[in-house]
Design an enzyme around this catalytic site. Sequence first.
Site, PDB file in Angstrom:
ATOM      1  N   GLU B  62       0.812  -1.223   0.000  1.00 48.06           N
ATOM      2  CA  GLU B  62       0.000   0.000   0.000  1.00 48.06           C
ATOM      3  C   GLU B  62       0.840   1.267   0.000  1.00 48.06           C
ATOM      4  O   GLU B  62       0.501   2.251  -0.665  1.00 48.06           O
ATOM      5  CB  GLU B  62      -0.963   0.002   1.193  1.00 48.06           C
ATOM      6  N   HIS B 131     -11.574  -5.239   7.784  1.00 50.22           N
ATOM      7  CA  HIS B 131     -12.373  -5.075   6.576  1.00 50.22           C
ATOM      8  C   HIS B 131     -13.646  -4.262   6.817  1.00 50.22           C
ATOM      9  O   HIS B 131     -14.535  -4.260   5.981  1.00 50.22           O
ATOM     10  CB  HIS B 131     -12.775  -6.447   5.999  1.00 50.22           C
TER      11      HIS B 131
END
Lengths: 383, 326
Positions: B62, B131
């Site tokens: 990321e 999540h």
Amino acid sequence: MTVESTAARKPRRSSKRTGSSAGKAVADPQLVQLLTPEGQRVEHPDYDVDLTPEELRGLYRDMVLTRRFDAEATALQRQGELGLWASLLGQEAAQIGSGRALRDDDYVFPTYREHGVAWCRGVNPTNLLGMFRGVNHGGWDPNSNNFHLYTIVIGSQTLHATGYAMGVAKDGADSAVIAYFGDGASSQGDVAESFTFSAVYNAPVVFFCQNNQWAISEPTEKQTRVPLYQRAQGYGFPGIRVDGNDVLACLAVTRSALERARRGEGPTLIEAFTYRMGAHTTSDDPTKYRADEEREAWEAKDPILRLKTYLENEGHADEAFFTSLEEESETLGKQVREAVRAMPDPDRMAIFENIYADGHALVDEERAQFAAYQASFADGEGK
Amino acid sequence: MTVQKLPIAKAINESLRKAMENDPKVLIMGEDVGKLGGVFRVTDGLQKDFGEGRVIDTPLAESGIVGTAIGLALRGYRPVVEIQFDGFVFPAYDQIVTQLAKMHARALGKIKLPVVIRIPYGGGIGAVEHHSESPEALFAHVPGLKVVSPSNASDAYWMMQQAIQSDDPIIYFEPKRRYWDKSEVDTEAIPGPLHKARTVVAGSDLTLVAYGPMVKVCVEAAAAAAEEGKSIEVLDLRSMSPIDFDAVQASVEKTRRLVVVHEAPVFYGAGAEIAARITERSFYHLEAPVLRVGGYHAPYPPARLEEEYLPGLDRVLDAVDRSLAY
């Protein structure tokens, strides 16, 4: 360069080479060297440079002036004119050698110590001092010299360089990008990720690691168990260790890596094996963590002295050159000193400037409140 | 036909497609955004039509995604990057906060950073750890960033167009549990300003402020309250940085009561900022303290407990009742 100088130079250098290779070959085959600490020209099977005496004097001049600039900045910090300074003392060859390998259309992503590279890019030295004086956090337009802002967070810029290089490739341009970082930064995830991305996308980027042996007080052994240049192999691109105190070798190796990038062959990691002669920054005290003998051993490898010896031995520079350069150095020091002292504090409204390109309601509101507060002082101090 | 009924995910997809058609400098980057079309299929079909050079499947890194997007933006591109899930943005947080947010200012405005970071966020889909989080306050707190979140397909479409056209870095939070909710999108409309709040339901007794996934809950709460004769106004903030405080203030000075609803933990959340500012602006108009409904100061719980954690209709109505009882 004149025809005569070339003609005169070539046989002399080749005889020198013959002489040197007989006695003093490259000591460490893993370390690219073209000029020994004693100022002797040596050969390397893969790398070479062919420079005129004028070009050699130019490299010497760059290193001397960069060192003088750096010394002046250190002095200015001691005099309270700068809040901090990160000295490059000892790393002049790595920076000038790599910096002079660049083309104008190449792009540089520095850390916060690349004063010599900035010099090669034609960045006004005063620009480098603003952040250390506390008047801005960068303050120059990176696109005017293709020299990005100094980056203080360790290793972040290697990803910016990689992304920029991906853009260069997309544009179909044949320029290259170079990212500078240190041995400490090699431990950062961003550096590892930039190796991955650049390899995967075959980005035209050169990673130039100045291994100056110390990350503040932590030696290279605290960063890695293998020589840094060998890391490149795991990512699938070449890694080269170069004598970072040898300006000729740094020039040759960087030039070669940049050409490789231009040819579309992807990234290269260069580890310039060098030494930080001074402190990490002016806030640091290296006497607490490293031995005097170590510094003395590295002083014997001084990048400027060795080129001076070579210039003198080869007759490439005379006394007048050195005297004139001495004068030029002093003038530079004086100019830097004056420029720093004349550097105005920023306007207080600068706090609210350039936070957003397209504006932001909260910033507008707070700017107005701040201005009203300043204006509320009866003596007009707030203006 | 310019008006279509689309799910939010498809509206974003159409918006990305249009942006890429309009401007060859627009790039899509992220994990699995190419062949797969993203784990939520938001980028479905784009690589097929625009190629691997413009819809870029990235390594699973990321920080690398955002860091290289910064470099591409410096080269003149307009990257739209996808962070696969809210809880995975943190490896990139350093690049976003220390680099992306500040570079324009550090260069005294000489360079622009038109980077959009898409983050599917929030809970309610029965996912595993990392999540289902709502980290918007962490970004809104950072000067140099702008933070938005659409709650319907039309906003999803138009706010993405506007975010891509903006020269500022924008964090675009996508309410993942609303991805499949359909609503009308007029692709020929003239959209309002990106950072302006919108009145979803008009009312006179109390103002509910929400954004993203909670707008739907608040609209349902207003309908339920209406059955009891209470007139609730619902404001969709749309933008968390900047916040359209003028709109919130105007509504509160009409209804005199305010409840802020979000999924993120209440502590130090967007609700705290709105409550403080509205108290400052409208102190003499308020009939009750500003109340907040949101997540607890606890890690987002396992899926079997998320209905307890997420603000639902009952918790919102409970706050409405408490406010009206003052």
